[in-house]
Design an enzyme around this catalytic site. Structure first.
Site, short mmCIF file in Angstrom:
data_model
loop_
_atom_site.label_atom_id
_atom_site.label_comp_id
_atom_site.label_asym_id
_atom_site.label_seq_id
_atom_site.Cartn_x
_atom_site.Cartn_y
_atom_site.Cartn_z
N CYS A 150 -32.71 19.38 -83.44
CA CYS A 150 -32.61 18.90 -84.98
C CYS A 150 -31.89 19.56 -85.63
O CYS A 150 -31.84 20.72 -86.05
CB CYS A 150 -33.96 18.74 -85.50
SG CYS A 150 -34.22 18.51 -87.09
N CYS A 153 -33.08 20.68 -89.20
CA CYS A 153 -33.97 21.79 -88.79
C CYS A 153 -33.32 23.19 -88.76
O CYS A 153 -33.78 24.33 -89.46
CB CYS A 153 -35.11 21.78 -87.64
SG CYS A 153 -36.01 20.30 -87.65
#
Length: 261
Positions: A150, A153
């Site tokens: 991600c 993230c």
């Protein structure tokens, strides 16, 4: 036969003139010979000084100059050959090159870490509180659902880390990897559809709100401050920004049941 000592060679050489004179006397008829007393001393025959082949003759100034010139040319030729010969690095130079390469590699790695503030998701997961412990220690909790792939993230990791370092004594920070099949129940329970997904829980484990995706750091900080202060609600109960779809997760089996990653 008369013999003369040579001062040059140390050899005894015959007096050729005396020998020739004797031959002439023998060839003259006896009738023509007149015996006359010879007066005076007999002269020694002259001798030419012959140097042995291996003897060194003295050099003149001109010859010495030519020899010096020849030596200079030889040295110049040798120097030009040395200049044209490629030189190979010695061990010290090789070590220096290896050291510089290592420093450059470390610098590149450090620069890549600095792009994300020097903090990775693995760092956050390593310092995170296990989920089971967070539900039982009596402190409010922030649960982050994330994945290593991600991008958002990874981008938010430095901001999360800074807040965590400031409030980790009063708030639990949990990291749950959505690729781990262990957390299937929690994914359904918290309704995780996009990541990063931050769920804010009170001391009893009840969810007070959630923040999803890329949002200003202040949103996350305000909710953590509210939990640390014991407030019953959080300022940002339901906010959604740009996120990665949880449907893209790469499911894998858990090798260690105690793992929270």
């Amino acid at each position: 036969m008369a013999v003369v000592a040579s001062r040059c060679t140390g050899l005894l050489l015959p007096d050729l003139r005396t020998s020739l004179a004797g031959l002439r006397r023998r060839s003259t008829p006896a009738s023509s010979l007149s015996l006359r007393p010879r007066r005076g001393r007999r002269r020694l025959g002259s001798l030419a000084c012959v140097a042995p082949p291996d003897s060194a003759e003295p050099q003149t100034d001109e010859q010495a100059a030519k020899d010096d010139s020849t030596e200079d040319k030889a040295e110049t030729s040798s120097a030009s050959q040395d200049a044209g010969t490629p030189t190979f690095p010695n061990k010290d130079l090789s070590r220096r090159i290896a050291l510089l390469s290592t420093i450059a590699a470390v610098g590149l790695f450090a620069s890549q870490r600095l792009d994300f503030g020097g903090v990775s998701l693995k760092d956050l997961a390593a310092n995170a509180t296990p989920y089971e412990e967070a539900l039982s220690n009596g402190k409010p909790t922030v649960v982050e659902f994330y994945a290593d792939w991600c991008e958002v993230c990874r981008e938010l990791a430095p901001d999360v880390y800074k807040v965590e370092q400031q409030y980790k004594d009063r708030v639990n920070f949990v990291m749950l990897n959505v690729d781990n099949t262990k957390w299937e129940q929690e994914l359904d329970e918290f309704g995780v559809e996009g990541i990063p997904h931050f769920a804010f829980l009170d001391k009893e484990g009840n969810e007070e709100g959630n923040v999803v995706g890329r949002l200003p750091k202040q949103y996350f900080l305000d909710n953590v401050v509210a939990l640390a202060s014991g407030e019953s609600t959080v300022p940002h109960a339901r906010v959604v920004g740009q996120f990665s779809s949880a449907e893209s997760r790469k499911v894998h089996q858990v090798s260690d049941p105690r793992s929270h990653g």
